[in-house]
Write a protein that holds these residues in place. Sequence first.
Motif, PDB file in Angstrom:
ATOM      1  N   LEU A  96      -8.234   6.346 -40.765  1.00 11.85           N
ATOM      2  CA  LEU A  96      -8.570   7.061 -39.546  1.00 11.85           C
ATOM      3  C   LEU A  96      -7.300   8.010 -39.321  1.00 11.85           C
ATOM      4  CD1 LEU A  96     -10.120   7.684 -37.047  1.00 11.85           C
ATOM      5  CD2 LEU A  96      -9.034   6.001 -35.911  1.00 11.85           C
ATOM      6  N   THR A  97      -6.159   7.646 -39.642  1.00  3.85           N
ATOM      7  CA  THR A  97      -4.862   8.637 -39.364  1.00  3.85           C
ATOM      8  C   THR A  97      -5.052   9.735 -40.174  1.00  3.85           C
ATOM      9  OG1 THR A  97      -3.447   7.084 -40.486  1.00  3.85           O
ATOM     10  CG2 THR A  97      -3.378   6.997 -37.914  1.00  3.85           C
ATOM     11  N   ASP A  98      -5.324   9.257 -41.554  1.00  3.41           N
ATOM     12  CA  ASP A  98      -5.351  10.376 -42.582  1.00  3.41           C
ATOM     13  C   ASP A  98      -6.480  11.390 -42.401  1.00  3.41           C
ATOM     14  OD1 ASP A  98      -3.426   9.177 -44.111  1.00  3.41           O
ATOM     15  OD2 ASP A  98      -4.732   8.021 -45.599  1.00  3.41           O
ATOM     16  N   TRP A  99      -7.496  10.914 -41.626  1.00  2.00           N
ATOM     17  CA  TRP A  99      -8.658  11.674 -41.756  1.00  2.00           C
ATOM     18  C   TRP A  99      -8.166  12.688 -40.251  1.00  2.00           C
ATOM     19  CZ3 TRP A  99     -11.771  13.098 -37.430  1.00  2.00           C
ATOM     20  CH2 TRP A  99     -13.064  13.755 -37.567  1.00  2.00           C
ATOM     21  N   ILE A 100      -7.806  12.090 -39.321  1.00  2.17           N
ATOM     22  CA  ILE A 100      -7.383  12.949 -38.145  1.00  2.17           C
ATOM     23  C   ILE A 100      -6.516  14.174 -38.603  1.00  2.17           C
ATOM     24  CG2 ILE A 100      -5.639  12.984 -36.265  1.00  2.17           C
ATOM     25  CD1 ILE A 100      -6.854  10.034 -35.492  1.00  2.17           C
ATOM     26  N   THR A 101      -5.664  13.946 -39.346  1.00  2.00           N
ATOM     27  CA  THR A 101      -4.656  14.886 -39.940  1.00  2.00           C
ATOM     28  C   THR A 101      -5.558  15.756 -40.830  1.00  2.00           C
ATOM     29  OG1 THR A 101      -2.712  13.564 -40.017  1.00  2.00           O
ATOM     30  CG2 THR A 101      -2.643  15.554 -41.344  1.00  2.00           C
ATOM     31  N   ALA A 102      -6.476  15.401 -41.750  1.00  2.00           N
ATOM     32  CA  ALA A 102      -7.005  16.361 -42.562  1.00  2.00           C
ATOM     33  C   ALA A 102      -8.004  17.264 -41.944  1.00  2.00           C
ATOM     34  CB  ALA A 102      -7.966  15.186 -43.506  1.00  2.00           C
ATOM     35  N   ASN A 103      -8.582  16.753 -40.840  1.00  2.00           N
ATOM     36  CA  ASN A 103      -9.589  17.591 -40.048  1.00  2.00           C
ATOM     37  C   ASN A 103      -8.901  18.203 -38.835  1.00  2.00           C
ATOM     38  OD1 ASN A 103     -12.399  16.616 -40.808  1.00  2.00           O
ATOM     39  ND2 ASN A 103     -10.975  15.026 -41.134  1.00  2.00           N
ATOM     40  N   GLY A 104      -7.753  18.710 -38.833  1.00  2.50           N
ATOM     41  CA  GLY A 104      -7.213  19.617 -37.903  1.00  2.50           C
ATOM     42  C   GLY A 104      -6.765  19.023 -36.387  1.00  2.50           C
ATOM     43  N   PHE A 105      -6.861  17.719 -36.229  1.00  3.42           N
ATOM     44  CA  PHE A 105      -6.668  17.156 -34.988  1.00  3.42           C
ATOM     45  C   PHE A 105      -5.144  16.454 -35.043  1.00  3.42           C
ATOM     46  CE2 PHE A 105     -11.194  16.530 -35.547  1.00  3.42           C
ATOM     47  CZ  PHE A 105     -11.866  17.119 -34.286  1.00  3.42           C
ATOM     48  N   THR A 106      -4.719  16.273 -33.778  1.00  7.17           N
ATOM     49  CA  THR A 106      -3.107  15.698 -33.674  1.00  7.17           C
ATOM     50  C   THR A 106      -3.395  14.367 -32.827  1.00  7.17           C
ATOM     51  OG1 THR A 106      -2.132  17.846 -33.671  1.00  7.17           O
ATOM     52  CG2 THR A 106      -1.009  16.139 -32.809  1.00  7.17           C
ATOM     53  N   ALA A 107      -2.753  13.356 -33.447  1.00  8.10           N
ATOM     54  CA  ALA A 107      -3.118  12.037 -32.648  1.00  8.10           C
ATOM     55  C   ALA A 107      -1.748  12.128 -31.699  1.00  8.10           C
ATOM     56  CB  ALA A 107      -2.525  10.992 -33.757  1.00  8.10           C
ATOM     57  N   ILE A 108      -2.206  11.788 -30.467  1.00  5.62           N
ATOM     58  CA  ILE A 108      -1.246  11.604 -29.312  1.00  5.62           C
ATOM     59  C   ILE A 108      -1.188  10.246 -28.835  1.00  5.62           C
ATOM     60  CG2 ILE A 108      -1.376  14.042 -28.833  1.00  5.62           C
ATOM     61  CD1 ILE A 108      -3.368  13.365 -26.529  1.00  5.62           C
ATOM     62  N   GLY A 109      -1.790   9.005 -29.454  1.00  8.35           N
ATOM     63  CA  GLY A 109      -1.709   7.872 -29.102  1.00  8.35           C
ATOM     64  C   GLY A 109      -1.692   6.922 -30.035  1.00  8.35           C
ATOM     65  N   GLU A 110      -1.270   5.687 -29.822  1.00 10.82           N
ATOM     66  CA  GLU A 110      -1.203   4.676 -30.911  1.00 10.82           C
ATOM     67  C   GLU A 110      -2.642   4.042 -31.003  1.00 10.82           C
ATOM     68  OE1 GLU A 110       1.260   4.198 -32.736  1.00 10.82           O
ATOM     69  OE2 GLU A 110       2.652   5.225 -31.738  1.00 10.82           O
ATOM     70  N   ALA A 111      -2.864   3.467 -32.144  1.00  5.28           N
ATOM     71  CA  ALA A 111      -3.985   2.687 -32.313  1.00  5.28           C
ATOM     72  C   ALA A 111      -4.356   1.596 -31.453  1.00  5.28           C
ATOM     73  CB  ALA A 111      -4.046   2.168 -33.635  1.00  5.28           C
ATOM     74  N   VAL A 112      -5.649   1.635 -30.777  1.00  4.67           N
ATOM     75  CA  VAL A 112      -6.258   0.591 -30.048  1.00  4.67           C
ATOM     76  C   VAL A 112      -7.294   0.035 -30.570  1.00  4.67           C
ATOM     77  CG1 VAL A 112      -7.398   0.425 -27.902  1.00  4.67           C
ATOM     78  CG2 VAL A 112      -5.430   2.057 -27.932  1.00  4.67           C
TER      79      VAL A 112
END
Length: 209
Positions: free
Chosen positions: A170-186
């Motif tokens: 999921l984190t790799d997909w978020i980066t590859a698709n131009g989003f920024t993670a602003i929280g930890e995994a739930v």
Amino acid sequence: MKSLLTILTSIFVTGCSVVGQSNVETAPYTLLKSDETKNIEVRNYESMVLVSTSMAGNSSNSAFRKLFKYIGGENEGATEISMTAPVIMDDKNGSKKGTEISMTAPVFMNENTDEALMSFVMPKSFTLATTPKPTNPDLKVSELKDYKVAAIQFSGTLSDSNVEEHTKILTDWITANGFTAIGEAVKAGYNGPLTLPMMRRNEVLIKIQ
């Protein structure tokens, strides 16, 4: 996750089958983007009312019991509620202290806050103002608004290894698709242990912008 099988034993007592079918209400969201090849969705939860309690000291069993008692009537509510999923409670006193509240999926487990929390989502008919107040001071009511997340769905169990594997995807997909993670995994669980592992719905959600 240690003790998860025990925690989820009663979640869908009357609404779950061995093949994963459930009539339990699911928290509504708006689908913003979908990647079916990886079972990933970008969602926006416009509003979710949560009732939460601490899992400090790995006391996840205790946390679940407190929350389950809350929806079973240990609250100060008095409003009649249409049940979307019957909740079976052993009421030895023969009376309820408050309102019985239908079970809603998923059950959230957030271990990345200052205090690890387990949360039940209230049915969509509830607002922050109308959610019955818990009689147990260990329980807190809160509201999430415009909760935008990337979510990955997977089967099996919510074991540490399974969660870690899908969190990385999921984190790799978020980066590859131009989003920024602003929280930890739930972590989010949808089924009880009567459901065969390969038919279970589990998720990891990460808040994004």
